[in-house]
Design a protein around this motif. Sequence first.
Motif, mmCIF file in Angstrom:
data_model
loop_
_atom_site.group_PDB
_atom_site.id
_atom_site.type_symbol
_atom_site.label_atom_id
_atom_site.label_comp_id
_atom_site.label_asym_id
_atom_site.label_seq_id
_atom_site.Cartn_x
_atom_site.Cartn_y
_atom_site.Cartn_z
ATOM 1 N N THR A 42 0.830 -1.204 0.000
ATOM 2 C CA THR A 42 0.000 0.000 0.000
ATOM 3 C C THR A 42 0.865 1.256 0.000
ATOM 4 N N THR A 45 2.507 1.600 -3.405
ATOM 5 C CA THR A 45 1.562 2.099 -4.409
ATOM 6 C C THR A 45 1.393 3.608 -4.286
ATOM 7 N N LEU A 63 -0.025 -2.319 -8.343
ATOM 8 C CA LEU A 63 -1.440 -2.686 -8.382
ATOM 9 C C LEU A 63 -1.630 -4.144 -8.778
ATOM 10 N N LYS A 64 -0.818 -4.643 -9.703
ATOM 11 C CA LYS A 64 -0.874 -6.062 -10.069
ATOM 12 C C LYS A 64 -0.479 -6.936 -8.880
ATOM 13 N N ARG A 66 -0.643 -6.110 -5.781
ATOM 14 C CA ARG A 66 -1.690 -5.953 -4.772
ATOM 15 C C ARG A 66 -2.880 -6.862 -5.069
ATOM 16 N N ALA A 67 -3.244 -6.996 -6.327
ATOM 17 C CA ALA A 67 -4.366 -7.863 -6.697
ATOM 18 C C ALA A 67 -4.061 -9.320 -6.375
ATOM 19 N N ARG A 68 -2.865 -9.769 -6.708
ATOM 20 C CA ARG A 68 -2.485 -11.161 -6.402
ATOM 21 C C ARG A 68 -2.388 -11.386 -4.900
ATOM 22 N N TYR A 69 -1.774 -10.457 -4.233
ATOM 23 C CA TYR A 69 -1.598 -10.542 -2.790
ATOM 24 C C TYR A 69 -2.951 -10.536 -2.087
ATOM 25 N N GLY A 70 -3.897 -9.765 -2.620
ATOM 26 C CA GLY A 70 -5.238 -9.690 -2.044
ATOM 27 C C GLY A 70 -5.953 -11.022 -2.082
ATOM 28 N N ILE A 71 -5.800 -11.754 -3.173
ATOM 29 C CA ILE A 71 -6.428 -13.069 -3.282
ATOM 30 C C ILE A 71 -5.841 -14.023 -2.245
#
Length: 97
Positions: A42, A45, A63-64, A66-71
């Motif tokens: 965060t 970013t 952001l990419k 973050r998306a993978r890490y979020g899953i």
Amino acid sequence: MDPMAKAFEEAKKNPEMRKKLKVKAAFSMLLFVMFLGVIFITVGTAIASKNGSFLGMTQLDFLKLRARYGIVMMLLIIIHLLMNRSIMKKELEMLFG
């Protein structure tokens, strides 16, 4: 003495319960370390959006990531909630019952 501390002391004497507690403790530590990663991503970013890049990564790269890490974090949180559902039920009973 804190009631949770007392419960943990009693559980430590039971070998099967101690094994479960070790698994839960290891999983909680993993979740905490992953949370620190969320904070880093965060901040990265935010910095990359102002400066164009941070540690050689652009805002889009962060952001990419973050998306993978979020899953991964969502899966870990679901597993954590499943592992602690009995405690959560008791807490909800205390809150609403």
